[in-house]
Write a protein that holds these residues in place. Structure first.
Motif, PDB file in Angstrom:
ATOM      1  N   THR A 149     -12.590  -5.272  -3.024  1.00 27.55           N
ATOM      2  CA  THR A 149     -11.412  -5.709  -1.850  1.00 27.55           C
ATOM      3  C   THR A 149     -10.708  -4.406  -1.304  1.00 27.55           C
ATOM      4  OG1 THR A 149      -9.975  -6.525  -3.755  1.00 27.55           O
ATOM      5  CG2 THR A 149     -11.468  -8.012  -2.749  1.00 27.55           C
ATOM      6  N   VAL A 150     -10.247  -3.480  -2.398  1.00 25.83           N
ATOM      7  CA  VAL A 150      -9.756  -2.344  -2.000  1.00 25.83           C
ATOM      8  C   VAL A 150     -10.528  -1.575  -0.944  1.00 25.83           C
ATOM      9  CG1 VAL A 150      -8.712  -0.124  -2.885  1.00 25.83           C
ATOM     10  CG2 VAL A 150      -8.169  -2.071  -4.024  1.00 25.83           C
ATOM     11  N   LEU A 151     -11.941  -1.307  -1.209  1.00 25.61           N
ATOM     12  CA  LEU A 151     -12.643  -0.486  -0.479  1.00 25.61           C
ATOM     13  C   LEU A 151     -12.726  -1.116   1.133  1.00 25.61           C
ATOM     14  CD1 LEU A 151     -15.474   0.491  -2.881  1.00 25.61           C
ATOM     15  CD2 LEU A 151     -14.039   2.053  -1.884  1.00 25.61           C
ATOM     16  N   GLN A 152     -12.983  -2.392   1.002  1.00 23.99           N
ATOM     17  CA  GLN A 152     -13.019  -3.046   2.280  1.00 23.99           C
ATOM     18  C   GLN A 152     -11.739  -3.136   2.836  1.00 23.99           C
ATOM     19  OE1 GLN A 152     -14.398  -6.850   0.933  1.00 23.99           O
ATOM     20  NE2 GLN A 152     -16.563  -6.446   1.251  1.00 23.99           N
ATOM     21  N   TRP A 193       0.811  -1.110  -0.014  1.00 24.59           N
ATOM     22  CA  TRP A 193      -0.152   0.022  -0.111  1.00 24.59           C
ATOM     23  C   TRP A 193       0.797   1.383  -0.167  1.00 24.59           C
ATOM     24  CZ3 TRP A 193      -4.768   0.916  -1.240  1.00 24.59           C
ATOM     25  CH2 TRP A 193      -5.616  -0.200  -0.979  1.00 24.59           C
ATOM     26  N   PHE A 194       0.387   2.134  -0.690  1.00 24.29           N
ATOM     27  CA  PHE A 194       1.066   3.723  -0.461  1.00 24.29           C
ATOM     28  C   PHE A 194       0.274   4.332   0.175  1.00 24.29           C
ATOM     29  CE2 PHE A 194       2.560   1.751  -4.600  1.00 24.29           C
ATOM     30  CZ  PHE A 194       3.839   1.989  -4.520  1.00 24.29           C
ATOM     31  N   ILE A 195      -0.221   4.113   1.260  1.00 26.14           N
ATOM     32  CA  ILE A 195      -0.908   4.779   2.271  1.00 26.14           C
ATOM     33  C   ILE A 195      -0.084   4.777   3.559  1.00 26.14           C
ATOM     34  CG2 ILE A 195      -3.043   5.133   3.718  1.00 26.14           C
ATOM     35  CD1 ILE A 195      -4.428   3.329   1.857  1.00 26.14           C
ATOM     36  N   PHE A 196       0.138   6.249   3.846  1.00 24.97           N
ATOM     37  CA  PHE A 196       0.839   6.575   4.853  1.00 24.97           C
ATOM     38  C   PHE A 196      -0.011   7.696   5.761  1.00 24.97           C
ATOM     39  CE2 PHE A 196       3.388   5.712   1.605  1.00 24.97           C
ATOM     40  CZ  PHE A 196       4.316   4.565   2.118  1.00 24.97           C
ATOM     41  N   ILE A 197       0.001   7.444   7.013  1.00 23.97           N
ATOM     42  CA  ILE A 197      -0.801   7.939   8.063  1.00 23.97           C
ATOM     43  C   ILE A 197       0.040   8.919   9.077  1.00 23.97           C
ATOM     44  CG2 ILE A 197      -2.394   7.886   9.831  1.00 23.97           C
ATOM     45  CD1 ILE A 197      -3.297   6.530   7.250  1.00 23.97           C
ATOM     46  N   VAL A 198      -0.275  10.280   9.094  1.00 19.05           N
ATOM     47  CA  VAL A 198       0.543  11.143   9.851  1.00 19.05           C
ATOM     48  C   VAL A 198      -0.090  11.361  11.322  1.00 19.05           C
ATOM     49  CG1 VAL A 198       1.518  13.588  10.121  1.00 19.05           C
ATOM     50  CG2 VAL A 198       1.393  12.317   7.807  1.00 19.05           C
ATOM     51  N   ASN A 199       0.223  10.860  12.473  1.00 19.86           N
ATOM     52  CA  ASN A 199      -0.383  10.988  13.735  1.00 19.86           C
ATOM     53  C   ASN A 199       0.698  12.386  14.312  1.00 19.86           C
ATOM     54  OD1 ASN A 199      -2.021   9.269  14.227  1.00 19.86           O
ATOM     55  ND2 ASN A 199      -0.476   7.617  14.824  1.00 19.86           N
ATOM     56  N   SER A 200      -0.021  12.670  15.277  1.00 15.90           N
ATOM     57  CA  SER A 200       0.321  13.771  15.986  1.00 15.90           C
ATOM     58  C   SER A 200       1.512  13.636  16.832  1.00 15.90           C
ATOM     59  CB  SER A 200      -0.655  14.692  16.940  1.00 15.90           C
ATOM     60  OG  SER A 200      -1.210  13.541  17.961  1.00 15.90           O
ATOM     61  N   SER A 201       1.733  12.374  17.228  1.00 20.14           N
ATOM     62  CA  SER A 201       2.865  11.985  18.053  1.00 20.14           C
ATOM     63  C   SER A 201       4.254  11.643  16.996  1.00 20.14           C
ATOM     64  CB  SER A 201       2.626  10.789  18.988  1.00 20.14           C
ATOM     65  OG  SER A 201       1.984   9.608  18.345  1.00 20.14           O
ATOM     66  N   LEU A 217      -8.732  -0.625   7.483  1.00 22.36           N
ATOM     67  CA  LEU A 217      -7.360   0.286   7.828  1.00 22.36           C
ATOM     68  C   LEU A 217      -7.634   1.458   8.618  1.00 22.36           C
ATOM     69  CD1 LEU A 217      -4.409   0.769   8.257  1.00 22.36           C
ATOM     70  CD2 LEU A 217      -4.872   1.793   5.701  1.00 22.36           C
ATOM     71  N   VAL A 218      -8.906   2.226   8.174  1.00 17.36           N
ATOM     72  CA  VAL A 218      -9.235   3.397   8.906  1.00 17.36           C
ATOM     73  C   VAL A 218      -9.951   2.873  10.147  1.00 17.36           C
ATOM     74  CG1 VAL A 218     -11.100   5.178   8.870  1.00 17.36           C
ATOM     75  CG2 VAL A 218      -9.668   4.642   6.742  1.00 17.36           C
ATOM     76  N   ALA A 219     -10.766   1.857  10.188  1.00 15.75           N
ATOM     77  CA  ALA A 219     -11.307   1.356  11.473  1.00 15.75           C
ATOM     78  C   ALA A 219     -10.528   0.984  12.350  1.00 15.75           C
ATOM     79  CB  ALA A 219     -12.407   0.193  11.224  1.00 15.75           C
ATOM     80  N   GLU A 238      -7.342   6.189  -5.682  1.00 18.81           N
ATOM     81  CA  GLU A 238      -8.492   7.228  -5.530  1.00 18.81           C
ATOM     82  C   GLU A 238      -9.561   6.576  -4.759  1.00 18.81           C
ATOM     83  OE1 GLU A 238      -9.330   7.920  -9.694  1.00 18.81           O
ATOM     84  OE2 GLU A 238      -7.584   9.403  -9.691  1.00 18.81           O
ATOM     85  N   LEU A 239     -10.053   5.500  -4.789  1.00 22.57           N
ATOM     86  CA  LEU A 239     -10.934   4.573  -4.095  1.00 22.57           C
ATOM     87  C   LEU A 239     -10.533   4.698  -2.410  1.00 22.57           C
ATOM     88  CD1 LEU A 239     -11.884   1.574  -6.159  1.00 22.57           C
ATOM     89  CD2 LEU A 239     -13.344   3.403  -5.733  1.00 22.57           C
ATOM     90  N   ALA A 240      -9.341   4.577  -2.312  1.00 20.10           N
ATOM     91  CA  ALA A 240      -8.680   4.556  -0.993  1.00 20.10           C
ATOM     92  C   ALA A 240      -8.834   6.000  -0.289  1.00 20.10           C
ATOM     93  CB  ALA A 240      -7.625   3.760  -0.953  1.00 20.10           C
TER      94      ALA A 240
END
Length: 136
Positions: free
Chosen positions: A69-72, A35-43, A77-79, A106-108
């Protein structure tokens, strides 16, 4: 709804191809550690390993790579991130040159946006290290 993947399943059903339907619908897609998804947290930034992701043939079915399957997977991941109390809800998403990569990115992004996250979606093809560099 994706008319292409729906047509695949309907065709398999019409031809009574039970074995192929079973392969595609009786199991779930496997999540590998790109995945090319990266999450930025405050910490601290939380990001996926550069070699992780969903990998499967691009076909209709729950065990294949497609819109559903990408949506699910993204919803999961978000949950997970929300359950882990992510305070700064920001995601950086990019895609490579492979078939459907832009569509899947784009779906993600849409899933994150619908959940109230701020999304930084790269335009055009981008290499994984460039997505990671946003975090530095």
């Amino acid at each position: 709804q994706n008319s292409s993947t729906r047509a695949e399943i309907e065709s398999l059903r019409a031809s009574n191809n039970v074995d192929e339907l079973r392969k595609r619908l009786s199991t779930r897609i496997v999540f590998w550690n790109s995945w090319f998804i990266f999450i930025v947290n405050s910490s601290a930034p939380v990001f996926s390993d550069a070699a992780s992701g969903l990998r499967a043939a691009m076909e209709a079915g729950f065990s294949r790579m497609n819109d559903v399957t990408v949506l699910q997977a993204t919803q999961g991941l978000v949950a997970h991130l929300e359950a882990a109390n992510s305070t700064n809800k920001s995601a950086v998403i990019g895609h490579d040159h492979r078939y459907n990569s832009q569509r899947f990115a784009e779906l993600a992004a849409g899933v994150f946006l619908r959940k109230g996250w701020k999304v930084y979606l790269y335009r055009g093809v981008v290499l994984t290290p460039l997505v990671v560099s946003v975090l530095n």
